[in-house]
Design an enzyme around this catalytic site. Structure first.
Site, PDB file in Angstrom:
ATOM      1  N   ARG A 194       0.827  -1.199   0.000  1.00 59.24           N
ATOM      2  CA  ARG A 194       0.000   0.000   0.000  1.00 59.24           C
ATOM      3  C   ARG A 194       0.871   1.262   0.000  1.00 59.24           C
ATOM      4  O   ARG A 194       0.548   2.256  -0.643  1.00 59.24           O
ATOM      5  CB  ARG A 194      -0.903   0.010   1.243  1.00 59.24           C
ATOM      6  CG  ARG A 194      -1.890   1.170   1.254  1.00 59.24           C
ATOM      7  CD  ARG A 194      -2.837   1.092   2.429  1.00 59.24           C
ATOM      8  NE  ARG A 194      -2.223   1.592   3.650  1.00 59.24           N
ATOM      9  CZ  ARG A 194      -2.796   1.544   4.845  1.00 59.24           C
ATOM     10  NH1 ARG A 194      -3.974   0.983   4.990  1.00 59.24           N
ATOM     11  NH2 ARG A 194      -2.182   2.025   5.906  1.00 59.24           N
TER      12      ARG A 194
ATOM     13  N   ARG B  47       0.818   7.028   1.617  1.00 62.47           N
ATOM     14  CA  ARG B  47       0.322   7.675   2.834  1.00 62.47           C
ATOM     15  C   ARG B  47       1.504   8.103   3.687  1.00 62.47           C
ATOM     16  O   ARG B  47       2.480   7.355   3.823  1.00 62.47           O
ATOM     17  CB  ARG B  47      -0.548   6.661   3.610  1.00 62.47           C
ATOM     18  CG  ARG B  47      -1.943   7.149   3.878  1.00 62.47           C
ATOM     19  CD  ARG B  47      -2.782   6.051   4.469  1.00 62.47           C
ATOM     20  NE  ARG B  47      -2.522   5.810   5.882  1.00 62.47           N
ATOM     21  CZ  ARG B  47      -3.319   5.084   6.655  1.00 62.47           C
ATOM     22  NH1 ARG B  47      -4.401   4.545   6.149  1.00 62.47           N
ATOM     23  NH2 ARG B  47      -3.022   4.893   7.921  1.00 62.47           N
TER      24      ARG B  47
ATOM     25  N   ARG C  31       3.138   1.927  14.591  1.00 65.21           N
ATOM     26  CA  ARG C  31       1.703   1.633  14.620  1.00 65.21           C
ATOM     27  C   ARG C  31       1.435   0.179  14.981  1.00 65.21           C
ATOM     28  O   ARG C  31       0.532  -0.119  15.772  1.00 65.21           O
ATOM     29  CB  ARG C  31       1.078   2.001  13.272  1.00 65.21           C
ATOM     30  CG  ARG C  31       0.907   3.520  13.124  1.00 65.21           C
ATOM     31  CD  ARG C  31       0.922   3.981  11.677  1.00 65.21           C
ATOM     32  NE  ARG C  31      -0.126   3.391  10.877  1.00 65.21           N
ATOM     33  CZ  ARG C  31       0.025   3.044   9.586  1.00 65.21           C
ATOM     34  NH1 ARG C  31       1.175   3.212   8.980  1.00 65.21           N
ATOM     35  NH2 ARG C  31      -0.984   2.527   8.940  1.00 65.21           N
TER      36      ARG C  31
HETATM   37  P1  ADP Z   1      -3.993   2.469  10.782  1.00 65.75           P
HETATM   38  O1  ADP Z   1      -4.986   1.575  11.464  1.00 65.75           O
HETATM   39  O2  ADP Z   1      -3.474   1.924   9.498  1.00 65.75           O
HETATM   40  O3  ADP Z   1      -2.898   2.949  11.675  1.00 65.75           O
HETATM   41  P2  ADP Z   1      -5.951   4.653  10.802  1.00 65.75           P
HETATM   42  O4  ADP Z   1      -6.447   5.295   9.565  1.00 65.75           O
HETATM   43  O5  ADP Z   1      -6.914   3.873  11.615  1.00 65.75           O
HETATM   44  O6  ADP Z   1      -4.758   3.775  10.275  1.00 65.75           O
HETATM   45  O7  ADP Z   1      -5.269   5.744  11.756  1.00 65.75           O
HETATM   46  C1  ADP Z   1      -4.266   6.603  11.298  1.00 65.75           C
HETATM   47  C2  ADP Z   1      -3.699   7.419  12.455  1.00 65.75           C
HETATM   48  O8  ADP Z   1      -4.726   8.258  13.010  1.00 65.75           O
HETATM   49  C3  ADP Z   1      -3.178   6.625  13.641  1.00 65.75           C
HETATM   50  O9  ADP Z   1      -1.855   6.161  13.453  1.00 65.75           O
HETATM   51  C4  ADP Z   1      -3.263   7.695  14.750  1.00 65.75           C
HETATM   52  O10 ADP Z   1      -2.216   8.633  14.648  1.00 65.75           O
HETATM   53  C5  ADP Z   1      -4.559   8.397  14.419  1.00 65.75           C
HETATM   54  N1  ADP Z   1      -5.684   7.732  15.099  1.00 65.75           N
HETATM   55  C6  ADP Z   1      -6.703   7.065  14.487  1.00 65.75           C
HETATM   56  N2  ADP Z   1      -7.566   6.565  15.391  1.00 65.75           N
HETATM   57  C7  ADP Z   1      -7.082   6.925  16.606  1.00 65.75           C
HETATM   58  C8  ADP Z   1      -7.493   6.698  17.944  1.00 65.75           C
HETATM   59  N3  ADP Z   1      -8.601   5.996  18.228  1.00 65.75           N
HETATM   60  N4  ADP Z   1      -6.744   7.217  18.945  1.00 65.75           N
HETATM   61  C9  ADP Z   1      -5.659   7.933  18.684  1.00 65.75           C
HETATM   62  N5  ADP Z   1      -5.188   8.170  17.453  1.00 65.75           N
HETATM   63  C10 ADP Z   1      -5.879   7.682  16.413  1.00 65.75           C
END
Ligand code: ADP
Length: 196
Positions: free
Chosen positions: A129, A135, A146
């Site tokens: 990806r 991204r 992550r």
């Molecule tokens: P992924 O699951 O691939 O990491 P997401 O699109 O779910 O991607 O999230 C991208 C980023 O957004 C996370 O790495 C974080 O920085 C932020 N984020 C998303 N959801 C949360 C959450 N529930 N709490 C804190 N940060 C969040």
């Protein structure tokens, strides 16, 4: 029919794709915190400016801020009859925030879809990806951060929801349609059926 759902899975598990499919079939809005944050970054809002460097590094946005964003979104009219959360809660503090919010509305989650994908598989999907979408948080370092946070902080929320008997573990490896079918089979077993 109302359905209040959460989809959980490691990065690269396909939870975003499957979440959209389930939301559409059940006619409930999908609330993806990652999408909300990315949209705010793209639009250059105050929230976007606040979270950009955190997201790019692969770290979690502070719980209070994230929970406030979700509460605002769930307070909108279209979420009154149900919703599918993608990416929230992702640690135990956020589970408590969500519990409190839902209790205040006399609601609770009906099911938690846990997509199970081995680490090597999610790593290779993420790398693919990264090459396609570019991204900002798909750098090798941010991906490692992550996945580490997922294992340490997010996976434990499944134990909490597990004791409530609402977790459906779904094998997230295989054909996309096949995985969607597995999810629907699990939801149907709980009496949650697509609207059409
Ligand atoms: P992924 O699951 O691939 O990491 P997401 O699109 O779910 O991607 O999230 C991208 C980023 O957004 C996370 O790495 C974080 O920085 C932020 N984020 C998303 N959801 C949360 C959450 N529930 N709490 C804190 N940060 C969040």
């Amino acid at each position: 029919m109302s359905a209040r759902l959460l989809i959980v899975g490691p990065q690269g598990s396909g939870k975003g794709t499957q979440g959209v499919r389930v939301g559409a079939a059940l006619d409930i809005p999908v609330v993806s915190t990652g999408d909300v944050f990315r949209a705010n970054v793209a639009e250059g809002t105050d929230l976007g400016l606040q979270v950009k460097s955190i997201i790019d590094a692969g770290d979690l946005v502070p719980d209070e801020l994230t929970s406030a964003v979700v509460r605002d979104r769930l307070a909108q009219a279209d979420a009154a009859q149900g919703f599918l959360l993608d990416g929230y809660p992702r640690n135990l503090a956020q589970v408590m925030h969500l519990d409190e919010f839902l209790e205040g509305r006399d609601e609770k989650l009906d099911a938690v879809i846990a997509l199970v994908v081995p680490r090597e598989e999610s790593l290779s999907r993420l790398t693919a990806r990264a090459a396609e979408q570019g991204r900002a948080d798909d750098t090798e370092e941010a991906i490692a951060t992550r996945l580490g946070i997922y294992e340490r902080e997010t996976a434990p929320i499944l134990d909490v929801y597990g004791t409530r008997g609402i977790v459906d573990e779904i094998d997230g490896v295989g054909d996309l349609d096949e995985i969607t079918a597995r999810i629907f089979a699990a939801l149907e077993a709980r009496g949650l059926r697509p609207a059409r």
